[in-house]
Design a protein around this motif. Structure first.
Motif, PDB file in Angstrom:
ATOM      1  N   SER A 161       0.829  -1.203   0.000  1.00  0.00           N
ATOM      2  CA  SER A 161       0.000   0.000   0.000  1.00  0.00           C
ATOM      3  C   SER A 161       0.869   1.261   0.000  1.00  0.00           C
ATOM      4  CB  SER A 161      -0.921  -0.022   1.213  1.00  0.00           C
ATOM      5  OG  SER A 161      -1.671   1.151   1.296  1.00  0.00           O
ATOM      6  N   MET A 162       1.882   1.288   0.853  1.00  0.00           N
ATOM      7  CA  MET A 162       2.736   2.472   0.972  1.00  0.00           C
ATOM      8  C   MET A 162       3.562   2.718  -0.293  1.00  0.00           C
ATOM      9  SD  MET A 162       3.853   1.871   4.915  1.00  0.00           S
ATOM     10  CE  MET A 162       5.240   2.954   4.862  1.00  0.00           C
ATOM     11  N   SER A 163       3.882   1.653  -1.014  1.00  0.00           N
ATOM     12  CA  SER A 163       4.697   1.812  -2.220  1.00  0.00           C
ATOM     13  C   SER A 163       3.844   2.027  -3.465  1.00  0.00           C
ATOM     14  CB  SER A 163       5.587   0.584  -2.417  1.00  0.00           C
ATOM     15  OG  SER A 163       4.794  -0.560  -2.709  1.00  0.00           O
ATOM     16  N   GLY A 164       2.508   2.046  -3.296  1.00  0.00           N
ATOM     17  CA  GLY A 164       1.623   2.263  -4.421  1.00  0.00           C
ATOM     18  C   GLY A 164       1.533   1.080  -5.369  1.00  0.00           C
ATOM     19  N   ARG A 165       1.808  -0.115  -4.858  1.00  0.00           N
ATOM     20  CA  ARG A 165       1.826  -1.296  -5.720  1.00  0.00           C
ATOM     21  C   ARG A 165       0.570  -2.152  -5.633  1.00  0.00           C
ATOM     22  NH1 ARG A 165       7.724  -1.281  -4.656  1.00  0.00           N
ATOM     23  NH2 ARG A 165       8.636  -0.715  -6.649  1.00  0.00           N
TER      24      ARG A 165
END
Length: 195
Positions: A161-165
């Motif tokens: 989620s934090m890496s936008g993946r």
């Protein structure tokens, strides 16, 4: 806080908080004992009275992170959120609120010392809360796969989620992903009754 306040035992905490601000602004590479001293307004030698090197300082920051994660999970537990879905939401919120700190907490051993007693203890305490929601009742087996599965899911989901993946749709409601694990954890916990 004035320099006078540091003479009363607050310097260590001030150094940790200053280093945490640097981590959140620029990641671990932005932290040095010299930069932290500058941030706090003390001599370049002052941090060495509390930390032998950068890795010791970073370990103290990571320990603080696990303490804060533990406290966030405890708050969720006290509010009656004892299942993995609700604890997972609290875990994800912590990760999103503290991206630099979260990255440091799970970063490489070159940044932190996993054998640091305070860091190891804080990590165990945070893990224990997730373990209570996912271990077989009454089972003290440290190899119980339920807690590992729970932590792997929430940690992996946080990183994705934090890496936008995360794929489009899943990124908007990661708690829907958490709900998929709950039936498996419930079945795992029920194995104690069946066995």
């Amino acid at each position: 806080m004035s320099n006078d306040a540091y003479h009363h035992g607050n310097l260590r905490s001030a150094l940790i908080e200053a280093a945490l601000r640097l981590v959140e602004r620029g990641g671990p590479p932005s932290v040095s004992l010299r930069a932290v001293a500058r941030e706090v307004g003390v001599s370049q030698a002052a941090p060495y009275a509390h930390f032998r090197d950068k890795r010791a300082l970073m370990s103290a920051i990571a320990a603080l992170g696990f303490e804060r994660l533990r406290d966030r999970l405890r708050e969720a537990e006290r509010a009656g959120c004892e299942n993995l879905t609700e604890l997972g939401k609290a875990y994800l919120a912590f990760a999103h609120d503290n991206p630099g700190l979260y990255g440091l907490m799970f970063g490489p051993e070159t940044e932190v010392d996993p054998a640091d007693p305070a860091l190891a203890q804080a990590g165990r305490e945070a893990f224990a809360i997730l373990a209570r929601s996912s271990a077989r009742p009454g089972d003290e087996d440290p190899g119980d796969p339920g807690p590992v599965a729970a932590w792997a899911l929430v940690h992996g989901l946080a990183l994705l989620s934090m890496s936008g993946r995360l794929p489009v749709g899943a990124d908007e409601a990661p708690d829907r992903v958490l709900t998929l694990l709950q039936p498996g954890i419930d079945a795992h916990r029920g194995e104690a009754d069946a066995g």
